[in-house]
Structures are given as C-alpha cells and as structure tokens.
Design a protein around this motif. Structure first.
Motif, PDB file in Angstrom:
ATOM      1  N   UNK A 199     -25.484  -7.313   1.757  1.00  0.00           N
ATOM      2  CA  UNK A 199     -26.713  -7.170   0.497  1.00  0.00           C
ATOM      3  C   UNK A 199     -26.515  -5.384   0.433  1.00  0.00           C
ATOM      4  N   UNK A 200     -25.657  -4.890   1.574  1.00  0.00           N
ATOM      5  CA  UNK A 200     -25.337  -3.838   1.284  1.00  0.00           C
ATOM      6  C   UNK A 200     -25.696  -3.814  -0.360  1.00  0.00           C
ATOM      7  N   UNK A 201     -24.135  -4.798  -1.184  1.00  0.00           N
ATOM      8  CA  UNK A 201     -23.664  -4.491  -2.606  1.00  0.00           C
ATOM      9  C   UNK A 201     -25.343  -4.677  -3.440  1.00  0.00           C
ATOM     10  N   UNK A 202     -26.449  -5.903  -3.057  1.00  0.00           N
ATOM     11  CA  UNK A 202     -27.259  -6.021  -3.847  1.00  0.00           C
ATOM     12  C   UNK A 202     -28.197  -4.741  -3.738  1.00  0.00           C
ATOM     13  N   UNK A 203     -28.284  -4.191  -2.859  1.00  0.00           N
ATOM     14  CA  UNK A 203     -29.432  -2.665  -2.127  1.00  0.00           C
ATOM     15  C   UNK A 203     -29.410  -2.305  -3.480  1.00  0.00           C
ATOM     16  N   UNK A 204     -27.762  -1.487  -3.559  1.00  0.00           N
ATOM     17  CA  UNK A 204     -27.328  -0.626  -3.967  1.00  0.00           C
ATOM     18  C   UNK A 204     -27.232  -1.135  -6.347  1.00  0.00           C
ATOM     19  N   UNK A 205     -27.085  -2.477  -6.090  1.00  0.00           N
ATOM     20  CA  UNK A 205     -27.280  -3.270  -7.144  1.00  0.00           C
ATOM     21  C   UNK A 205     -28.702  -3.167  -8.182  1.00  0.00           C
ATOM     22  N   UNK A 206     -29.676  -2.801  -7.416  1.00  0.00           N
ATOM     23  CA  UNK A 206     -31.452  -2.785  -7.399  1.00  0.00           C
ATOM     24  C   UNK A 206     -31.219  -1.452  -7.477  1.00  0.00           C
ATOM     25  N   UNK A 207     -30.798  -1.135  -7.035  1.00  0.00           N
ATOM     26  CA  UNK A 207     -30.825   0.689  -7.600  1.00  0.00           C
ATOM     27  C   UNK A 207     -30.219   0.766  -8.583  1.00  0.00           C
ATOM     28  N   UNK A 208     -29.313   0.798  -8.536  1.00  0.00           N
ATOM     29  CA  UNK A 208     -29.200   0.891 -10.144  1.00  0.00           C
ATOM     30  C   UNK A 208     -29.528   0.381 -11.536  1.00  0.00           C
ATOM     31  N   UNK A 209     -30.099  -1.421 -11.147  1.00  0.00           N
ATOM     32  CA  UNK A 209     -30.862  -1.752 -11.860  1.00  0.00           C
ATOM     33  C   UNK A 209     -32.472  -1.134 -12.435  1.00  0.00           C
ATOM     34  N   UNK A 210     -32.690  -0.190 -11.765  1.00  0.00           N
ATOM     35  CA  UNK A 210     -34.202  -0.144 -11.381  1.00  0.00           C
ATOM     36  C   UNK A 210     -33.381   1.274 -12.598  1.00  0.00           C
ATOM     37  N   UNK A 211     -33.184   2.235 -12.685  1.00  0.00           N
ATOM     38  CA  UNK A 211     -33.059   3.073 -13.451  1.00  0.00           C
ATOM     39  C   UNK A 211     -32.425   2.761 -14.949  1.00  0.00           C
ATOM     40  N   UNK A 212     -32.476   1.411 -15.406  1.00  0.00           N
ATOM     41  CA  UNK A 212     -32.090   0.772 -16.959  1.00  0.00           C
ATOM     42  C   UNK A 212     -32.897   0.701 -18.211  1.00  0.00           C
ATOM     43  N   UNK A 213     -33.845   1.217 -17.917  1.00  0.00           N
ATOM     44  CA  UNK A 213     -35.082   1.347 -19.065  1.00  0.00           C
ATOM     45  C   UNK A 213     -35.832   2.602 -18.671  1.00  0.00           C
ATOM     46  N   UNK A 214     -35.054   3.351 -18.082  1.00  0.00           N
ATOM     47  CA  UNK A 214     -35.862   5.272 -17.495  1.00  0.00           C
ATOM     48  C   UNK A 214     -34.989   6.080 -18.003  1.00  0.00           C
ATOM     49  N   UNK A 215     -33.995   6.128 -18.999  1.00  0.00           N
ATOM     50  CA  UNK A 215     -33.016   6.626 -19.924  1.00  0.00           C
ATOM     51  C   UNK A 215     -34.469   8.021 -20.899  1.00  0.00           C
TER      52      UNK A 215
END
Length: 397
Positions: free
Chosen positions: A381-397
């Motif tokens: 769950x810790x890794x999943x939380x971090x992964x979703x946080x990273x994915x949330x920035x993909x379209x904000x470049x």
C-alpha cells in the motif's frame, strides 16, 4: 561454410509468426533493468502477488524433496492431487467431477494452448474477450482458427454483453473463452449475470466453452465465485482453467489444474505426454498441501487485496483526468486515461521512464483498450500510494 549456408537458408514454420507475446514480461524486464541501474522503480505491471508462498506449502515441497519424490508422475498428475481437486470442486460448487477428468499442468497457460489446438483449425472461429489475457488471441491464431474478439465495454463495467456475444456466434464457432474475474480489467460477473450467460450458451450445444477461473478466490465485497461448473447443462462441453499461481502466490511453481469433458480429456492428456510429460513432482505435492492445508493465510491475503482495491479505486477517481470503474475481483484496476490527451502506450512509457512506475498499456490486451492502462495492486500500500502520486503529475508537465 556449408553449415552456415544451410542455417542462413533454413526457414521456420509460418505458423510461428502467428504467435504473439505478453507485454507484461517485457515491461518487467525493462523495469528490472532500470532498477539495476539505480532508478527507483515501483512495479505495478506484473500480474503476480507480492506475498511469499505460505510457509506450510513451502514446507510440503521441502518434505517431498526429502521423501524422494524426484521422478516423473502420471502425465495427468498424481492421483491424490486430482482427487483433492475433485473433492474441492464438490465442496465449493456441488459439482460431481471424476478425478479422471482433472488434468494437472505446468501453469494455466497450457490449458489455453491445449484447448486451442484441440478446437481450433483454419475452418473454425474462436471467440475471446477483448480486452483480455493476450495469450488467448495468440494461441487462437497459432491454431489456425479465426480469432473473433468479444468487445468488453467500459459502460458495461467490462462485463460480457450477451446480446453482443449472440451476434458473434456462427456455424464456424468452435469455442468461446470466458474469463471471470477478468484480467486485465478486474471486472466480475455475479451469479445472475453468469446464469444469463449460461442461458445463452445452452442455445448452442455444439460450441465448447473455456472458462478461465484462475482468479476465483480473489473476489471483493463478500461476493462468491459463480463457477460455470455449477451448470450441469453445459458441463459436457466445458473446460475450466484453474490453478495455484494467483490464490496461493505460486506463480514460479508453475502449477495449474483444469477440468475437461469426457470427449476431450484423453486428447488433452495426450498433448501433455508429448509436450511436457508431467508437471513438476515437487510442485504437485506443494499444491496438495495448498488445497488440503490451512487457508488462514489466503484469507489474510484476499483481505489485503480488498484494502488496496478500495484505495486504488478511490484515489484514481480523485485525479482530475483519470476515471476508473470499481474492480470486483483479481488484483487489477483498469483506468481510462483518455482525458490526459495521451494514449495508453504513451502514458505507460512516460510512467516508467520519467516517473519510475511500471504499468501495462491497455493495447497489450487487445484492440479495444488503447485509452486504458492496467494497474496491478499486487504491491505494498505504501508503494501504491507513492505510485499514484507520481502518476498524478504525468499530464502536468
């Protein structure tokens, strides 16, 4: 010189070019390569549980080694394991299945391979789910049959639309492949919907059915598995694919089981004799303990997957440009990323190479899912939380 000239002109069978592959393995290799170079990678790509095989199963394998079970077994599996599966099926689904109709294989994929070889040919059609496990289409094409995709729609929560299926069935249809719960979408069809499906299948008594139920024990919200084995009206043409890989965290043990109708079991076993002789003896004794031993660890694992599913579903739908229906089983989410302006392929590429998150693009599972990605929540769950946080920035470049 003569040998080199011969090799240069040697041709492989044209049939081999019909074989496709499973993208998840190439993504795993790429992710591991990046991790080996020091990049921080969170792998939400591969479809295998992140838990170790339960200790009682490990100990059963060690005991089998020490007790000298090192040789060949019967090609269809050791009798006590097939009998245990027959008993399991009766206790769980109230279906009387003879142990002679049970086939033990090195994983679940051989069941798809054997089914396609037995029921596919150039004058036949095989219907398969799209999106779906990529080996379905690969093996259908290898068999020479025409691969007919049954499109699973987001508006239907990626469940089978029986009216659409009915339109696809023709005089050439030899096999229909069903997968519940579904990989890659995580969709789950309940008892009522499976009954509706069976009512349709009853109208086509000459069409065989392959029901892939490998995720049967990973179902959420206290729902129960509605196996096609419960329907006696179709059992004489039903093949059921099951196994230990997902439920018991035994992907590397290469052990699967299947149930075959009377008219196919002898032929299926003959292919096993020619192809793999038998499943590994040690794995079979481990599989016996998995079925007969304590299920407490499995209950804990499914409970943990339930927590992760709820987190992934809720958090993905909080993101501005991503939407995701709620998975009902397996350990996958299948979000729609079309509002990001990226294809699933491009989204997954950026996720891995720039954000350090391994995903699988929806296009890997068929032609009907280019705007989706598969997220495996077989990670902490810790890794999943971090992964979703990273994915949330993909379209904000």
């Amino acid at each position: 010189f003569i040998l080199n000239r011969y090799i240069k002109n040697m041709e492989v069978s044209k049939r081999i070019f019909n074989l496709e592959t499973e993208t998840a393995f190439s993504i795993l290799a790429k992710a591991n390569n990046l991790a080996a170079k020091g990049k921080d990678i969170i792998n939400l790509g591969i479809g295998q549980p992140d838990f170790p095989t339960p200790i009682n199963i490990q100990e059963a394998a060690i005991k089998a080694i020490k007790d000298g079970y090192h040789g060949y077994t019967p090609s269809n599996g050791i009798p006590e394991l097939r009998e245990a599966i027959s008993e399991l099926v009766f206790n769980k689904y109230k279906a009387n299945i003879e142990s002679e109709n049970v086939l033990i294989t090195p994983g679940g994929k051989p069941v798809i391979f054997i089914s396609a070889l037995l029921l596919g040919s150039e004058d036949r059609e095989i219907i398969f789910p799209d999106p779906g496990f990529p080996i379905y289409r690969s093996m259908i094409k290898y068999s020479g049959a025409k691969a007919v995709p049954l499109q699973l729609s987001e508006k239907d929560n990626f469940e089978i639309n029986t009216e659409q299926l009915k339109e696809l069935i023709s005089d050439k249809t030899s096999l229909i492949i069903i997968n519940n719960p579904n990989n890659p979408t995580g969709s789950y069809m309940n008892k009522k919907k499976i009954t509706d499906l069976v009512n349709l299948l009853e109208q086509y008594p000459n069409v065989s059915i392959l029901s892939d139920e490998i995720y049967s024990n990973i179902i959420f919200n206290n729902e129960q598995m509605p196996s096609l084995l419960e329907y006696e009206s179709i059992r004489d043409r039903l093949i059921v694919l099951e196994g230990w890989s997902k439920t018991y965290c035994m992907t590397g043990w290469r052990l699967g089981w299947s149930i075959w109708p009377e008219n196919l079991i002898e032929h299926a076993n003959k292919i096993c004799v020619n192809y793999n002789s038998c499943a590994t003896s040690i794995s079979q004794y481990a599989g016996l303990e998995a079925i007969k031993g304590s299920q407490k660890e499995i209950t804990k694992i499914v409970s943990e997957f339930q927590k992760r599913k709820e987190y992934v579903f809720n958090e993905l739908n909080k993101l501005e440009k991503i939407s995701c229906f709620e998975p009902g089983g397996a350990f996958y989410a299948f979000p729609n990323i079309s509002k990001t302006g990226l294809s699933g392929n491009k989204f997954s590429e950026i996720a891995l190479e720039e954000k350090g998150v391994a995903l699988v693009p929806g296009s890997s599972f068929g032609d009907n899912a280019g705007e989706f990605v598969r997220i495996s929540f077989a990670n902490s769950l810790e890794n999943i939380k971090e992964a979703i946080n990273r994915l949330s920035t993909i379209w904000k470049k």
